[in-house]
Design an enzyme around this catalytic site. Structure first.
Site, PDB file in Angstrom:
ATOM      1  N   LYS A  13      25.396  10.869 113.501  1.00  0.00           N
ATOM      2  CA  LYS A  13      25.262  11.000 112.045  1.00  0.00           C
ATOM      3  C   LYS A  13      25.724  12.389 111.638  1.00  0.00           C
ATOM      4  O   LYS A  13      25.330  13.385 112.244  1.00  0.00           O
ATOM      5  CB  LYS A  13      23.793  10.799 111.663  1.00  0.00           C
ATOM      6  N   THR A  60      22.839   5.311 114.463  1.00  0.00           N
ATOM      7  CA  THR A  60      22.987   6.624 113.814  1.00  0.00           C
ATOM      8  C   THR A  60      21.843   6.836 112.823  1.00  0.00           C
ATOM      9  O   THR A  60      21.418   7.963 112.581  1.00  0.00           O
ATOM     10  CB  THR A  60      24.362   6.763 113.114  1.00  0.00           C
ATOM     11  N   ARG A 189       6.096  19.541  92.792  1.00  0.00           N
ATOM     12  CA  ARG A 189       7.347  19.111  93.415  1.00  0.00           C
ATOM     13  C   ARG A 189       8.251  20.311  93.640  1.00  0.00           C
ATOM     14  O   ARG A 189       8.041  21.382  93.070  1.00  0.00           O
ATOM     15  CB  ARG A 189       8.060  18.093  92.500  1.00  0.00           C
ATOM     16  N   GLN A 242      12.944  20.094  80.946  1.00  0.00           N
ATOM     17  CA  GLN A 242      13.106  20.309  79.505  1.00  0.00           C
ATOM     18  C   GLN A 242      12.322  21.551  79.066  1.00  0.00           C
ATOM     19  O   GLN A 242      12.823  22.397  78.308  1.00  0.00           O
ATOM     20  CB  GLN A 242      12.607  19.068  78.730  1.00  0.00           C
ATOM     21  N   HIS A 270      17.660  16.579  92.941  1.00  0.00           N
ATOM     22  CA  HIS A 270      16.427  16.026  93.509  1.00  0.00           C
ATOM     23  C   HIS A 270      16.296  16.333  95.001  1.00  0.00           C
ATOM     24  O   HIS A 270      17.236  16.167  95.770  1.00  0.00           O
ATOM     25  CB  HIS A 270      16.383  14.519  93.285  1.00  0.00           C
TER      26      HIS A 270
END
Ligand SMILES: O=c1[nH]c(=O)c2[nH]c(=O)[nH]c2[nH]1
Length: 313
Positions: A13, A60, A189, A242, A270
């Protein structure tokens, strides 16, 4: 006709995007950001090329999982140094699979620099050094053509490609819920964006406009962008990109009277925690330490912010 022979083979990979965060008890956080290529070789893989026999092929996809698994389970110091991590992944593969005679692991990294405020390193906010481009555009328009007596001068200035990331103190919760909403609330996050920031000066007097402290305003716009991202006290956990955008622009308008309005375009790049639950490992929500950045798609949050007297149009 002679049957062709395999002279060499390797498979695996490439471009496994893995981000590892180390969270220390005192709030100090570290980050490693890698592109990993893992390739396996061994004579017994020949039959997968020549005979369609997959029995010994370590998928993979499994190799990719192993990279994330090791990023989570190895001691942090074995993950944070690319050379050490590469040798750990490669030796894991050759030890685990008898038929793998060689494993080549390439780790490419682009370091995140820690943000500094008052010469002190920030606990969890980073940027990519020297990546941003400063940019400007001037438009001079006659007010009464063809007379060259009067004109307006509009200057747009800005920068783009300022990459920033914070490993905590960002959230996104309480958004619209319906049958199409699958995203869970994210009370804490990772937040990363590549900032495009642009601001406007307008004047009918060229000489006055040319006296403006353009360099200081550029430096101030960048400083406010970083400081709002990392430190703004109005919302230590910014409710959304925002909100972060609005705070950044508001600070620039407050600091620089000459700036007419400010436009930001902030992609929300993300970084999703990699789900390792199938391997009995907790890596979601507050246990998140190993992330998979997603190149596409990204969120894309934009707005132009001005002083109230300017109105909306
Ligand atoms: O800060 C955010 N704003 C959004 O509008 C949004 N939408 C989404 O899926 N994640 C986020 N994050």
């Amino acid at each position: 006709m002679e049957t062709s022979i395999i002279k060499s083979q390797a498979y695996g990979k490439d471009r496994v995007r893995v981000v590892r965060v180390v969270r220390h008890a005192d709030g100090w956080q570290e980050i490693a950001d890698y592109w990993v290529c893992c390739l396996l070789s061994g004579a017994q893989f020949e039959s997968s090329y020549t005979k369609g026999d997959n029995k010994l092929v370590v998928a993979t996809d499994s190799q990719k999982n192993t990279v994330y698994y090791l990023a989570k389970t190895l001691p942090a110091e074995k993950v944070m140094v690319p050379e050490v991590f590469a040798t750990e992944v490669a030796s894991f593969m050759v030890k685990k699979y008898a038929h793998v005679t060689s494993c080549q692991v390439k780790v490419t990294t682009k370091p995140w620099e820690r943000m500094k405020f008052d010469n002190k390193g920030h606990a969890h906010s980073f940027y990519r050094e020297g990546k941003e481009t400063r940019w400007t555009e001037a438009v001079v328009t006659k007010t009464n053509p063809p007379s060259a007596e009067q004109f307006t001068v509009k200057v747009n200035s800005g920068f783009y490609d300022l990459e920033v990331l914070k490993t905590t103190n960002s959230s996104f919760v309480d958004f619209w819920r319906d049958e199409l909403a699958t995203l869970p609330d994210m009370p804490d996050r990772m937040l990363s964006t590549k900032v495009l920031c642009q601001w406007k000066y307008v004047s009918t007097d060229l000489a006055t406009l040319q006296q403006l402290p353009f360099d200081a305003i550029f430096a101030g716009a960048k400083r406010n962008t970083l400081d709002a991202f990392a430190n703004d006290p109005r919302a230590w956990v910014h409710a959304s990109v925002q909100t972060t955008l609005y705070i950044m622009a508001d600070r620039i308008l407050n600091d620089f009277a000459a700036v007419d309005d400010v436009y930001y375009a902030l992609p929300n790049i993300h970084y999703f925690p990699f789900d390792l639950s199938k391997f009995g490992l907790k890596n979601l929500q507050s246990d998140a330490e190993v992330y998979m950045p997603i190149a596409d798609p990204s969120g894309f949050i934009t707005a132009t912010i001005s002083r109230p007297s300017k109105g909306k149009f």
